[in-house]
Every structure is written in C-alpha cells, then in structure tokens.
Scaffold this motif. Sequence first.
Motif, short mmCIF file in Angstrom:
data_model
loop_
_atom_site.label_atom_id
_atom_site.label_comp_id
_atom_site.label_asym_id
_atom_site.label_seq_id
_atom_site.Cartn_x
_atom_site.Cartn_y
_atom_site.Cartn_z
N SER A 121 0.82 -1.20 0.00
CA SER A 121 0.00 0.00 0.00
C SER A 121 0.86 1.26 0.00
N PRO A 122 0.46 2.29 -0.79
CA PRO A 122 1.16 3.58 -0.71
C PRO A 122 1.07 4.23 0.67
N MET A 123 0.13 3.76 1.49
CA MET A 123 0.05 4.25 2.86
C MET A 123 1.26 3.80 3.68
N GLU A 124 1.87 2.67 3.27
CA GLU A 124 3.02 2.13 4.00
C GLU A 124 4.34 2.44 3.31
N VAL A 125 4.31 2.58 1.99
CA VAL A 125 5.55 2.82 1.23
C VAL A 125 5.45 4.20 0.56
N PRO A 126 6.07 5.22 1.12
CA PRO A 126 5.96 6.58 0.57
C PRO A 126 6.42 6.69 -0.88
N ALA A 127 7.35 5.83 -1.33
CA ALA A 127 7.86 5.92 -2.71
C ALA A 127 6.75 5.68 -3.73
N LEU A 128 5.73 4.92 -3.34
CA LEU A 128 4.63 4.61 -4.25
C LEU A 128 3.70 5.80 -4.45
N ARG A 129 3.88 6.85 -3.68
CA ARG A 129 3.04 8.04 -3.82
C ARG A 129 3.59 9.01 -4.86
#
Length: 384
Positions: free
Chosen positions: A351-359
């Motif tokens: 989840s982008p909530m857990e992995v900032p790079a995905l945001r």
Amino acid sequence: MNQLPLTVRRSIELMGLFFLGWIIVLASDLLAPLLMAFFISIMLLPLYRFLVRRKLPDGLAIGVSLLLMAVVVGLIVWFFSSQISSLITDFPVIQKNVTNHLTALSSWVSTKTPFSTQEQLQIINDQSSKVLNYAGGMLSGAATSVTGIFIFLGLLPIYIFLMLFYKNLLLRFVFFWFPTENHEKVEEGMREMEVIIKSYLFGLLIQVSYMTVLLGGILLILGIKHALLIGVIFAFLNLIPYVGALLGNLIGVLLTLASSPELGPIFIVLGTITAVQFLDNNILMPRIVGSKVKINALATIVGVLVGGELAGISGMFLSLPIIAVLKVVFDRSEQFKQWGVLFGEERPNRSPMEVPALREKDEVVQDQLERENEIDPTDRSSKV
C-alpha cells in the motif's frame, strides 16, 4: 497551468471531462465514423506502406488497400447472411420447438404457482402487447437509423482514404501543438500508439477468425444445429469486453433452445463456450495481442459502459483502443500521469500508505511495477 493551485487544476480537469463527454454525446454521429476510420487506417498502414515501396502512387496504394478491405468485409457479410438464411429455412421447426418448450414451461409453472394456463396466456398476451407497442415506437425511427447506417458506411471509406492520403500533414499538425524540446517524446508516444493499436486490432481480427472456427467447428462436430451461426455471433460479441460474452452465451442458448426439442444441447453449448473462452482468455489471446499495454478490469468495464452510453454499440467496440491510446498519452504527461495510473494494471504489492515511494511519480518505481506485473516494454521499432 502548473502554477495554478492544485484544487483549481483538478476542477479544470473534471470540467474538461464533463464537457468532453457532452461534446461526444452531441457529436457522436460525426465522431464515430472518424474514430473508426482512424483505427482502420492504422490497420491498413502496413499494406499501404508495402504498396508504396512497390512504387505505386499514394492514391492507387490507398485504393488497393480499401478494395482488399472491402473484399474481406464482403466475405464476412456473405458468410453471416448464409447462416441467417439457413436459420430462416428452419423457421417452421423452430416455431414447433418453441411451442413445445412454452407448453412444458406452462405445465411446470402450473405445478409451482397458483396461475392456471389461461392466466399465464393472459399475462403473456398483456406483455406481448407492451412489447409490440415498444417495438412499434422503435420502428417509427427505423428509417432514420437505416439512413444513419448508410451514411456511416458511406463516410467510412472516404475518411480512411483521406486520413491515409494526408497522413504526413496530420502528423505535422500534431507536432505543431508541442514545443520543440518535447518532439522526441511526442514521436515516441505516436510510435507506441501505432504499435498498440495494430497489435490490438489485428489481434481482435485473428480472435474473431479462430473463435468462429473453433467454437463453430466443435459445436458442429457435437451435432448442434446452427453451430457456425452461434460461433460467428459469439466471436463478434466477444469483442465487447465482459458484456459481449454474456450476450453471446444468452443468444447461443436461445438459438439452441429454439432449434432443439431437448434441453441437453443447451448444456453442451454452454460447456463448449466456457471451455473455448477459457482457452481464448488464458492461452491464445495473450500470445496474439501480447502485453503492450494492460488496462485493468475496472477501467475496462467502466470504459465499455461509458462508451456504450455515449456512442452506442460503436462506442463499446472502440472503448478499449481509445483507453489504450489515452493511457499512452497520460503516461508521457506529467500533468495527467495519475490518469494513466488509474487506467493501468501496474498494481503495487504494498500500500502507498506504507511505502511513501509509491506516492510519487517516479520512473524507477514505475519500471519496477511494470516488471512485477509482467508488462512488456513496447516495441518502438515501427515507423510512423
């Protein structure tokens, strides 16, 4: 526009989508043949280029390409009409079978409900009257519809000829919209769009051919009447994602029910369609079309329904190639990249909530997601 506040930019985008949909609804009769001609002209490009390399003048090369396309379409129409003629020939037998099925259904309903046979007939007559009134209303506009179809078919070859003839002019027009420093990215996007459109549409053409032969041939061997007609109807309806397969199953069942006094062939038809569709979805179609651009199921279903609402059957057929083209454009635009993510199938495992790079709109992260989801890089070797 990048200097505007984020909320203002998003509001402008949503307003743009609204007005775009409004324009499509108002101008669907004009846009449908234009879009269809654009996609068909992309399909005819390889043949056109081959003829030009053989020193044929542009006009003659386009004319020969259109003539070959007309021959293919004529063969399809002839095959379909021959199957319809066979169905009409069997109409007395079909009428008898339908009567027997309705009688059996009426007897079953009488045992399960308090409605007598006379009451069932009264209900059927009432509903038939409503259906006939509805059909009469539809037939009142039939002349307009037929005229629209003839106009569509008349404009289509003209549009295709002109798009191929003025291909270089149209490409120059596109480049004029962008600053010089972006021309390399624009060229890359147009090459990719051509590859995607050709692979998708040629894949659909091949799919219709083998689905008709495979499904119709198996049903013919199993002794199902009008097997080839069921095969060709399902093959064409299957071009409409999700919705078409459901309609194809329904029409196959109705044709079998009307042509056979027994219920056993219905299960044979449903089982055969299921097996052939599984083979098509999981083995044949992925190898033919490949994975140039993957559109997720949510975007596919919504796109088909929206396309049908905006432009009818032609909108449903054109929805997927249009979404694929839009995804190519959005993926190469910093301003609209989020829409490309929405359409795509590059689903993160975390989840982008857990992995900032995905945001972030990070190219390295995007490449990693494409590898994880087995999305192949597009072949950019073709010429526009």
